[in-house]
Motif scaffolding. Structure first.
Motif, mmCIF file in Angstrom:
data_model
loop_
_atom_site.group_PDB
_atom_site.id
_atom_site.type_symbol
_atom_site.label_atom_id
_atom_site.label_comp_id
_atom_site.label_asym_id
_atom_site.label_seq_id
_atom_site.Cartn_x
_atom_site.Cartn_y
_atom_site.Cartn_z
ATOM 1 N N THR A 241 38.308 34.059 34.452
ATOM 2 C CA THR A 241 37.431 34.953 35.214
ATOM 3 C C THR A 241 36.084 34.976 34.517
ATOM 4 O O THR A 241 35.992 35.408 33.365
ATOM 5 N N VAL A 242 35.047 34.487 35.186
ATOM 6 C CA VAL A 242 33.716 34.473 34.585
ATOM 7 C C VAL A 242 33.031 35.808 34.833
ATOM 8 O O VAL A 242 33.534 36.676 35.546
ATOM 9 N N GLY A 243 31.849 35.944 34.240
ATOM 10 C CA GLY A 243 31.163 37.228 34.250
ATOM 11 C C GLY A 243 30.489 37.571 35.559
ATOM 12 O O GLY A 243 29.273 37.416 35.688
ATOM 13 N N LYS A 244 31.256 38.031 36.512
ATOM 14 C CA LYS A 244 30.737 38.617 37.751
ATOM 15 C C LYS A 244 31.860 39.466 38.334
ATOM 16 O O LYS A 244 32.924 38.939 38.679
ATOM 17 N N PHE A 245 31.613 40.776 38.453
ATOM 18 C CA PHE A 245 32.684 41.666 38.881
ATOM 19 C C PHE A 245 33.052 41.399 40.330
ATOM 20 O O PHE A 245 32.200 41.228 41.198
ATOM 21 N N ARG A 246 34.399 41.374 40.574
ATOM 22 C CA ARG A 246 34.950 41.294 41.927
ATOM 23 C C ARG A 246 36.174 42.187 42.009
ATOM 24 O O ARG A 246 36.995 42.219 41.090
ATOM 25 N N ASP B 239 30.424 34.211 29.938
ATOM 26 C CA ASP B 239 31.029 35.539 29.785
ATOM 27 C C ASP B 239 32.473 35.475 30.268
ATOM 28 O O ASP B 239 32.924 36.277 31.070
ATOM 29 N N GLY B 240 33.204 34.503 29.764
ATOM 30 C CA GLY B 240 34.509 34.162 30.324
ATOM 31 C C GLY B 240 35.660 34.955 29.733
ATOM 32 O O GLY B 240 35.648 35.365 28.569
ATOM 33 N N HIS B 241 36.656 35.161 30.550
ATOM 34 C CA HIS B 241 37.900 35.844 30.202
ATOM 35 C C HIS B 241 39.027 34.908 30.602
ATOM 36 O O HIS B 241 39.164 34.553 31.768
ATOM 37 N N ASP C 171 42.940 27.644 43.250
ATOM 38 C CA ASP C 171 41.969 28.358 44.086
ATOM 39 C C ASP C 171 41.152 29.346 43.264
ATOM 40 O O ASP C 171 39.962 29.566 43.542
ATOM 41 N N LEU C 172 41.786 29.951 42.262
ATOM 42 C CA LEU C 172 41.052 30.869 41.385
ATOM 43 C C LEU C 172 40.011 30.115 40.560
ATOM 44 O O LEU C 172 38.895 30.594 40.354
ATOM 45 N N TRP C 173 40.368 28.926 40.094
ATOM 46 C CA TRP C 173 39.418 28.110 39.325
ATOM 47 C C TRP C 173 38.253 27.661 40.199
ATOM 48 O O TRP C 173 37.104 27.623 39.749
#
Length: 866
Positions: A348-353, A334-336, A286-288
């Motif tokens: 986690t890609v580059g968009k803050f949540r 911008d991946g983590h 689900d995270l992916w």
């Protein structure tokens, strides 16, 4: 010295440093876990149970190898894009893999001259690919028709006199098809035979025929032609599509989505990490899905239209190892990436949540090293984003840079760093990525934290909020970004490198921040006609039809007539593109350095390939521009929510569920999709297949029955309203107050006639309203053969399906000798193929417009189907 003693001494030592612990405090988190490494046990991280041993050996976060960090850390890098122009010449070349759309020449497998012909074969990719799009000989783009290079735009090159060049391709099927022309010419000599198929290898073959002596220089001015190609690379498993199976590559699709490509590289790429997708992806799927959806979000462009937030295109060789490709893919989004102790990978890609944020308190931190400023040697006052530019035939290119002129004056010079995004092919995307790295680089608060095991959730999070009024009062309440975390036993558990999260990192104003499109040097063909450069593509709805708006850079030559052509990218549903359709724009006039073009009506709601060329006054064409892709959405407006969505009929629902719904006064609604998911499960329409798609119109009411509405209860008086009625009551059974009850003492039945055919399934339901002891069980029988359900020993409503081999004539419920309880509401019917699945389900309704865009979801309606 015992382990326990060593731990105590370590605690005493920490008590004299910045630790918050007293000298006599024994850490309740640290000690149990690491003393238990020699034994067994587990604890929970998120939703997974992780063994202590795996924590000690495997827990860590992968470094965020993006942009500046990849450059500064000298991380392995893929080949430069310019390397894709010429094939590798090695005795044993490294294998190649490619994702998205890119230019590559591969590696030579054969180079042989025979008579007047030169033959060659190049391995393009070590896996199946989607398509070959464009062909180059040396630096000339050429047109290939029926495998023959046609000199339409080359001024006689590769086709002067008797010279000609043929190109053949293979997509990498397994088994693959041999190159018949090469086998015919070289097979007898054993050079290239039918056994040289290249199973599973995408390849390119060439046959070049010499020209006569007087034409040789015209036909082949650069000597032997060196082919390269633009391809659409690997098929990937898109885990958001329920029609795709991770174990069946034939169901996969071609994609540019950075998250989907990363999952492929981690688990399915033969030259990647080879992780087990069941461990690496499924526990956190689900995270992916969330990250893949963010990559596909539409970002507005300054001139109109949109582009996807994060796309990935590139190629690499096995010379570099899989981490090279990993760094390149992460750089595009911008991946983590985190490697969890149980083997799962969390992206986690580059968009803050906020949902990806954890908290660290004073009690979680045992040490810190915080830098409130930037050292001179680390200072950067100009960042230049670099990307791969298809418009310059796939070369490295800069976008507009980010700079701080005041900092440059203070430093007395320009201190430049480069953001390297080589697998990014969109200049606007490179600018967005560059802004994120630029803002991070300008942050003055950086450092590292020594984190206890109690803060393990923060180790796995990309963003961390600090609740540290005592240890770090300056940072109390601040949001930091976890750049890299590793196991550090001697420092209390983990060491986390961090940087303060920049304000406004997700803000993006295309009008002011997009910058200018990088210049494209005039790329003329032999006829001296420049190749058009596309600035943007936009689908424009017009009264139910669609046309395509195309903006190109003004060539500053009014004698050229621009021509746009399009084709359906997948005309047959199998990935085969349709025929090109051209449309000239002779009246288009430049404005502000651009020319605004448009097509006529195009096929609606299709993925289209778009190219542009110039036609000179002598009717000669330029080379066609880089191919751009757009969806011809005829109706971009989502429909309004349904005005009602309700169940009809009443329980019991024997093999079916019925619904009624109404649409509002909304001209956009064209259909309604109905969905069924297990009760209580989160609903994601992108991951579910509708049980029905119903054509609808505005301001209308509809009804729909899901399943078989012909089923009826085979039992009479299933609610026990009379005694004994149709029921035969064996010893201990009685009927009263609307229930059937049994007393202890005998193993007996309550039964009545009910026929289920041979080989059929009987579906049943009953409710135990009271229970004291023993158990009861359902039974279908013909006196000789008995087919029983599951023994029940609690109150509740129970659903069962029983398959009978021989036809049965009696249904009963048998109570054990010790069973004491009451039964009510008994239902039985024979299942048919049309019956809806048995169970308790949540039903949803989603309105859809004519372009497949969904409106608000209605539901859930929770129903039990017996």
């Amino acid at each position: 010295m015992s382990f326990h003693h060593r731990m105590m001494l370590q605690r005493y030592g920490l008590g004299c440093t910045t630790s918050l612990y007293s000298e006599v405090l024994f850490d309740p988190i640290f000690t149990p876990i690491f003393t238990a490494v020699l034994g067994t046990g587990a604890f929970n991280i998120g939703v997974a149970s992780i063994s202590y041993a795996s924590i000690a050996s495997a827990i860590a976060t992968t470094a965020i190898s993006i942009g500046l960090q990849a450059l500064l850390a000298q991380a392995p890098k893929p080949p430069k894009p310019e390397d894709g122009r010429a094939p590798l010449n090695q005795a044993i070349p490294f294998r190649i893999y490619a994702v998205g759309r890119t230019r590559v020449a591969g590696a030579r497998m054969m180079w042989e001259a025979k008579g007047s012909n030169l033959y060659s074969v190049q391995a393009i990719a070590g896996h199946r690919i989607k398509s070959f799009n464009r062909f180059y000989l040396n630096d000339d783009e050429v047109t290939v028709v029926d495998n023959v290079v046609t000199p339409l735009t080359t001024g006689g090159r590769y086709g002067a006199g008797s010279a000609n060049v043929r190109l053949y391709t293979r997509l990498g099927a397994n088994p693959e098809t041999p190159y018949a022309e090469l086998v015919s010419a070289l097979g007898a000599d054993g050079i290239w035979t039918n056994d040289h198929r290249g199973d599973g290898q995408a390849s390119l073959a060439m046959r070049a025929h010499n020209a006569d002596a007087q034409d040789q220089q015209t036909a082949f001015p650069y000597g032997a032609p060196s082919p390269s190609v633009e391809i659409d690379g690997a098929y990937c498993w898109d885990f958001r599509d329920p029609a795709q199976s991770p174990t069946d590559p034939s169901t996969w699709t071609w994609t540019r989505n950075s998250a989907v490509i990363l999952a492929w590289h981690l688990c399915f790429n033969e030259f990647g990490f080879g992780l087990d997708y069941q461990k690496a992806l499924l526990p956190v799927i689900d995270l992916w899905k969330e990250e893949a959806d963010i990559c596909d979000e539409d970002v507005p462009l300054a001139g109109g239209g949109t582009e996807k937030r994060y796309q990935c295109n590139g190629w690499d060789t096995t010379e570099n190892g899989p981490k090279s490709g990993l760094n390149a893919i992460l750089a595009t989004c911008d991946g983590h990436l985190v490697a969890r102790g149980d083997g799962a990978r969390i992206l986690t890609v580059g968009k803050f949540r906020e949902s990806r944020t954890a908290t660290l308190t004073d009690a979680d931190i045992v040490g810190h090293n915080v830098q409130y400023g930037v050292l001179f040697e680390d200072e950067c006052n100009r960042l230049v984003p670099k990307f791969t530019y298809p418009a310059t035939n796939y070369t490295s290119c800069d976008t507009d840079f980010f700079e701080d002129t005041d900092a440059q004056i203070a430093a007395g010079r320009v201190l430049t760093m480069e953001g390297s995004y080589e697998w990014c092919h969109q200049w606007r995307q490179a600018r967005r990525l560059g802004k994120r790295d630029w803002l991070r680089q300008r942050q003055e608060v950086k450092g590292s934290l020594d984190v206890r095991l109690s803060g393990i959730n923060a180790v796995y999070a990309r963003w961390v909020r600090l609740d540290t009024p005592k240890r770090l009062p300056k940072l109390d309440g601040k949001l930091i970004e976890n750049r890299r975390s590793i196991v550090a036993l001697t420092k209390g558990g983990f060491t986390m490198d961090f940087i303060e999260h920049p304000e406004g990192i997700d803000d993006w104003n295309p009008a002011t921040e997009e910058g200018q499109q990088p210049p494209v040097p005039p790329a003329v063909n032999v006829s001296n006609i420049p190749t058009p450069v596309i600035n943007l593509i936009q689908a424009k709805a017009n009264g139910g039809s669609v046309y395509i708006r195309v903006v190109i850079i003004d060539p500053e030559d009014g004698s050229f007539t621009p021509v746009v052509r399009y084709r359906v990218a997948d005309a047959d549903g199998l990935g085969t593109p349709g025929a090109w359709v051209e449309q000239q724009n002779p009246s288009a006039e430049p404005s502000g350095g651009y020319i605004d073009l448009s097509t006529g009506n195009v096929p609606a709601d299709k993925v289209l390939d778009i190219q542009v060329a110039f036609i000179a006054s002598n009717r000669r064409y330029s080379n066609w521009s880089v191919t751009e892709t757009v969806t011809s959405t005829s109706d971009p407006t989502p429909p309004a929510a349904l005005t009602s969505f309700t169940p009809t009929g009443s329980a019991p629902r024997l093999g079916n569920a019925a619904f009624a719904f109404s649409t509002g006064n909304d001209a956009h609604v064209r259909s309604v999709d109905l969905y069924r998911v297990a009760a209580g499960i989160a609903f994601d329409p992108d991951a579910e297949t509708p049980i029905a798609s119903l054509a609808v119109g505005p301001s209308a009411s509809y009804s729909y029955t899901y399943g078989d509405a012909t089923r009826a209860n085979l039992l009479t008086d299933g609610d026990f309203s009379v005694s004994p009625g149709p029921w035969t009551l064996e010893t201990g059974w009685s009927i009263g107050s609307g229930v059937a009850s049994k007393a202890a003492g005998n193993n007996t039945l309550i039964r009545q006639p009910a026929a289920i055919g041979a080989g059929k399934k009987g579906r049943l339901a009953y409710t135990i309203t009271a229970f004291s002891a023993g158990s009861c069980i359902s039974r279908l029988t013909n006196g000789t053969n008995h087919y029983e359900g599951t023994a029940r020993n609690a109150t509740g409503t129970f659903l069962e399906t029983t398959t009978v081999v021989a036809a049965t004539t009696i249904f009963g419920i048998r109570g054990s000798a010790t069973f004491v309880g009451s039964i009510d509401n008994v239902y039985l019917y024979e299942e048919t193929a049309a019956c809806a699945p048995q169970g308790t389900w949540d039903f949803y309704a989603v309105p859809i417009n004519g372009s497949g865009i969904a409106g608000p979801t209605s539901g859930p309606i929770t129903l039990t189907i017996i």
